[in-house]
Write an enzyme that holds these catalytic residues in place. Structure first.
Site, PDB file in Angstrom:
ATOM      1  N   HIS A 307       7.328   1.669   5.343  1.00 22.38           N
ATOM      2  CA  HIS A 307       7.842   1.744   3.973  1.00 22.38           C
ATOM      3  C   HIS A 307       7.943   3.207   3.592  1.00 22.38           C
ATOM      4  O   HIS A 307       7.099   4.008   3.986  1.00 22.38           O
ATOM      5  CB  HIS A 307       6.903   1.001   3.007  1.00 22.38           C
ATOM      6  CG  HIS A 307       7.570   0.681   1.725  1.00 22.38           C
ATOM      7  ND1 HIS A 307       7.687   1.591   0.706  1.00 22.38           N
ATOM      8  CD2 HIS A 307       8.182  -0.446   1.312  1.00 22.38           C
ATOM      9  CE1 HIS A 307       8.345   1.028  -0.285  1.00 22.38           C
ATOM     10  NE2 HIS A 307       8.667  -0.198   0.047  1.00 22.38           N
ATOM     11  N   ASP A 364       8.324  -7.716   3.024  1.00 18.46           N
ATOM     12  CA  ASP A 364       9.238  -8.650   3.675  1.00 18.46           C
ATOM     13  C   ASP A 364       8.704  -9.247   4.958  1.00 18.46           C
ATOM     14  O   ASP A 364       9.318 -10.138   5.536  1.00 18.46           O
ATOM     15  CB  ASP A 364      10.577  -7.948   3.962  1.00 18.46           C
ATOM     16  CG  ASP A 364      11.344  -7.771   2.680  1.00 18.46           C
ATOM     17  OD1 ASP A 364      11.201  -8.648   1.812  1.00 18.46           O
ATOM     18  OD2 ASP A 364      12.055  -6.771   2.539  1.00 18.46           O
TER      19      ASP A 364
HETATM   20  N1  ACO Z   1       9.393   0.383  13.841  1.00 16.37           N
HETATM   21  C1  ACO Z   1       9.199   1.457  14.668  1.00 16.37           C
HETATM   22  N2  ACO Z   1       9.152   2.734  14.263  1.00 16.37           N
HETATM   23  C2  ACO Z   1       9.321   2.967  12.940  1.00 16.37           C
HETATM   24  C3  ACO Z   1       9.503   1.923  12.016  1.00 16.37           C
HETATM   25  C4  ACO Z   1       9.539   0.601  12.501  1.00 16.37           C
HETATM   26  N3  ACO Z   1       9.722  -0.424  11.659  1.00 16.37           N
HETATM   27  N4  ACO Z   1       9.629   2.449  10.772  1.00 16.37           N
HETATM   28  C5  ACO Z   1       9.514   3.771  10.915  1.00 16.37           C
HETATM   29  N5  ACO Z   1       9.315   4.093  12.225  1.00 16.37           N
HETATM   30  C6  ACO Z   1       9.074   5.437  12.780  1.00 16.37           C
HETATM   31  C7  ACO Z   1      10.344   6.268  12.853  1.00 16.37           C
HETATM   32  O1  ACO Z   1      10.996   6.122  14.096  1.00 16.37           O
HETATM   33  C8  ACO Z   1       9.783   7.658  12.637  1.00 16.37           C
HETATM   34  O2  ACO Z   1       9.175   8.065  13.839  1.00 16.37           O
HETATM   35  P1  ACO Z   1       9.178   9.649  14.268  1.00 16.37           P
HETATM   36  O3  ACO Z   1       8.367  10.331  13.207  1.00 16.37           O
HETATM   37  O4  ACO Z   1       8.557   9.653  15.614  1.00 16.37           O
HETATM   38  O5  ACO Z   1      10.620  10.066  14.278  1.00 16.37           O
HETATM   39  C9  ACO Z   1       8.655   7.458  11.637  1.00 16.37           C
HETATM   40  O6  ACO Z   1       8.207   6.111  11.859  1.00 16.37           O
HETATM   41  C10 ACO Z   1       9.082   7.618  10.177  1.00 16.37           C
HETATM   42  O7  ACO Z   1      10.185   6.753   9.950  1.00 16.37           O
HETATM   43  P2  ACO Z   1      11.359   7.059   8.944  1.00 16.37           P
HETATM   44  O8  ACO Z   1      12.549   6.241   9.319  1.00 16.37           O
HETATM   45  O9  ACO Z   1      11.538   8.548   8.805  1.00 16.37           O
HETATM   46  O10 ACO Z   1      10.706   6.548   7.601  1.00 16.37           O
HETATM   47  P3  ACO Z   1      11.504   6.257   6.273  1.00 16.37           P
HETATM   48  O11 ACO Z   1      10.525   6.432   5.176  1.00 16.37           O
HETATM   49  O12 ACO Z   1      12.773   7.050   6.217  1.00 16.37           O
HETATM   50  O13 ACO Z   1      11.941   4.712   6.429  1.00 16.37           O
HETATM   51  C11 ACO Z   1      11.896   2.374   6.419  1.00 16.37           C
HETATM   52  C12 ACO Z   1      11.280   3.655   5.853  1.00 16.37           C
HETATM   53  C13 ACO Z   1      13.439   2.403   6.258  1.00 16.37           C
HETATM   54  C14 ACO Z   1      11.385   1.191   5.593  1.00 16.37           C
HETATM   55  C15 ACO Z   1      11.492   2.230   7.907  1.00 16.37           C
HETATM   56  O14 ACO Z   1      10.096   2.168   8.040  1.00 16.37           O
HETATM   57  C16 ACO Z   1      12.136   0.993   8.575  1.00 16.37           C
HETATM   58  O15 ACO Z   1      13.270   1.077   9.055  1.00 16.37           O
HETATM   59  N6  ACO Z   1      11.419  -0.188   8.590  1.00 16.37           N
HETATM   60  C17 ACO Z   1      11.977  -1.397   9.137  1.00 16.37           C
HETATM   61  C18 ACO Z   1      12.900  -2.056   8.125  1.00 16.37           C
HETATM   62  C19 ACO Z   1      12.169  -2.682   6.958  1.00 16.37           C
HETATM   63  O16 ACO Z   1      11.201  -3.412   7.140  1.00 16.37           O
HETATM   64  N7  ACO Z   1      12.666  -2.408   5.747  1.00 16.37           N
HETATM   65  C20 ACO Z   1      12.122  -3.001   4.516  1.00 16.37           C
HETATM   66  C21 ACO Z   1      11.464  -1.955   3.688  1.00 16.37           C
HETATM   67  S1  ACO Z   1      10.703  -2.708   2.294  1.00 16.37           S
HETATM   68  C22 ACO Z   1      11.957  -2.991   1.240  1.00 16.37           C
HETATM   69  O17 ACO Z   1      12.940  -2.335   1.167  1.00 16.37           O
HETATM   70  C23 ACO Z   1      11.807  -4.118   0.385  1.00 16.37           C
END
Ligand code: ACO
Length: 428
Positions: A307, A364
């Site tokens: 998140h 979610d």
């Molecule tokens: N699985 C694996 N790796 C992940 C995940 C994941 N679900 N989420 C983040 N990471 C990793 C990224 O690859 C990144 O790694 P790095 O530092 O080695 O490059 C690090 O964690 C940070 O991730 P970001 O994408 O920079 O984090 P951001 O805050 O931009 O994204 C997000 C948050 C979009 C929710 C992300 O965690 C994600 O894509 N999650 C899966 C989708 C999801 O569940 N979305 C619902 C969110 S809740 C809502 O909107 C109601």
């Protein structure tokens, strides 16, 4: 004396004011930065940028705190009614008995959707995604209520639009589903409360009677409350930016629905269940999927994990995990997908990759399991989220209008070609 922060650019110093929130959060006010220095700031994805001050929702991602208008989410999810929470978010305080009864009546009396809207609905392909239908239908509603486009709207006229939106979205959502399965649409019935009415429009048929079960009604009420607002997330910021151009409320909410649809935002609830089913059909081995999620060459992510603001836990996920257990127990449902979800949570939470990045199950991760148990089809999950988030979007739009905020218009740093002269096609 009020706090300031000093910024030095090429030996020249500027004092930037600090804005403090009621929970002592701090922001550096850069609203005059460009005028004073010629510089702008860059923050793609707005990870460090506050787009507004707001008195609606307080969120502390480090400590897993979420409060609507000061009330902890745990108390509201446990004790409140969804329409009470709608009132709280939109008007700032919990309603008195009289206020609640008038608010509920107003919503009950606007649940019917103009019959001409059915022509649009009938024209969608049967396999149309209900989020596409919902977004389009909400925007179409504005054409039935042209007064909503007027500038300098009265408070009464805005309230009427609010009642219409809250009342009609469940009707449109249920119709979008009936369209997808080729069933006749069911009309709203005033004898039911908000959640019951939605359930009967989803599951009743002209051929048989349907009475919503209290366990299901309670679970739906809780889920809607948990999704009702989440401060400046992607869809809410979209609603505010679209609304800041003075576009009408229907159009602004329709844009919010589109933003919510993406799998990185609200669309994650559908993506989570699809992922868990895939893992189950693959034989249930979790290690392979966790490794895939960690592999930077692989685009696979663990949906429902991570998140932007919660880096320790998502308080909504805690409540939902327990609710999923309760609902499945009460309904006597055994769902192997729930077992996979729990195992996956366990594996990921003990893995250094997820620990070091603060990746925890979000709201979610478990909501889809409850929706499945309630009989709601996977493609409708994000629509359910939209139903819950509607009061939050409305409250944020209303606050922005009240505060008379300027049009949302970020700047950029241009990195393209410098000026060059046009050559006719023969000379290229
Ligand atoms: N699985 C694996 N790796 C992940 C995940 C994941 N679900 N989420 C983040 N990471 C990793 C990224 O690859 C990144 O790694 P790095 O530092 O080695 O490059 C690090 O964690 C940070 O991730 P970001 O994408 O920079 O984090 P951001 O805050 O931009 O994204 C997000 C948050 C979009 C929710 C992300 O965690 C994600 O894509 N999650 C899966 C989708 C999801 O569940 N979305 C619902 C969110 S809740 C809502 O909107 C109601």
């Amino acid at each position: 004396m009020s706090e300031t922060v000093q910024l030095t650019i090429n030996d020249k110093s500027y004092d930037l004011p600090v804005i403090k929130g009621s929970e002592n959060e701090k922001a550096i006010d850069i609203s005059k930065l460009r005028a004073q220095t010629g510089y702008i700031t860059i923050d793609t994805g707005f990870k460090n940028t506050g787009s507004t001050t707001s008195a609606i929702t307080f969120l502390d991602g480090e400590n897993g705190i979420l409060r609507y208008r000061g009330y902890p989410i745990e108390q509201l999810a446990e004790k409140a009614n969804f329409l009470e929470v709608c009132y709280l978010l939109i008007y700032g305080n919990l309603p008195t008995k009289t206020e609640f009864s008038s608010f509920t009546n107003n919503i009950t009396n606007h649940t019917l959707v103009h019959e001409d809207m059915r022509s649009f609905l009938n024209a969608y392909p049967t396999k149309a995604h209900p989020m596409g239908i919902l977004s389009a239908s909400l925007c179409t509603l504005s054409t039935f209520y042209p007064e909503s486009h007027e500038q300098n709207r009265s408070e009464e006229s805005v309230d009427l639009t609010i009642y219409r939106l809250l009342a009609k979205l469940p009707t449109l959502a249920a119709w979008a589903y009936q369209n997808a399965v080729g069933h006749p649409v069911m009309y709203p019935k005033n004898k039911y409360n908000y959640c019951e009415n939605f359930l009967q429009m989803m599951f009743a048929m002209p051929a048989f009677n349907y009475e919503p079960e209290p366990v299901i009604v309670d679970a739906l009420n809780k889920l809607l409350i948990l999704h009702a607002d989440h401060e400046q997330n992607c869809s809410t910021s979209t609603v505010r930016v679209v609304g800041s151009s003075q576009a009408n409320l229907y159009a602004s909410i329709s844009a919010g629905v589109s933003a919510l649809w993406g799998p990185l935002h609200g669309g994650a609830n559908q993506a989570v269940i699809e992922m868990l089913e895939k893992i189950l059909n693959d034989g249930g081995g979790l290690k392979k999927w966790v490794e895939k999620a960690k592999d930077k060459e692989d685009s696979f992510r663990l949906m429902g994990f991570g998140h932007r603001v919660y880096k320790n836990f998502d308080p909504r996920a805690k409540i939902i995990k327990k609710a999923a257990d309760d609902v499945l127990n009460k309904l006597g449902i055994v769902d192997p997908v729930l077992d996979i979800a729990k195992e996956l949570e366990e594996v990921a939470l003990n893995d250094e990759y997820f620990q070091s990045r603060g990746l925890y199950p979000n709201v979610d991760f478990y909501s889809g399991i409850i929706y499945r148990a309630l009989g709601i089809p996977t493609e409708m999950f994000t629509v359910m989220f939209a139903m819950g988030r509607l009061p939050g979007w409305i409250a944020q739009w209303k606050e922005m209008m009240k505060d008379n905020q300027p049009i949302g218009r970020p700047r950029q740093i241009y990195t393209g070609e410098k000026e060059r002269n046009y050559k006719s096609i023969e000379k290229r």
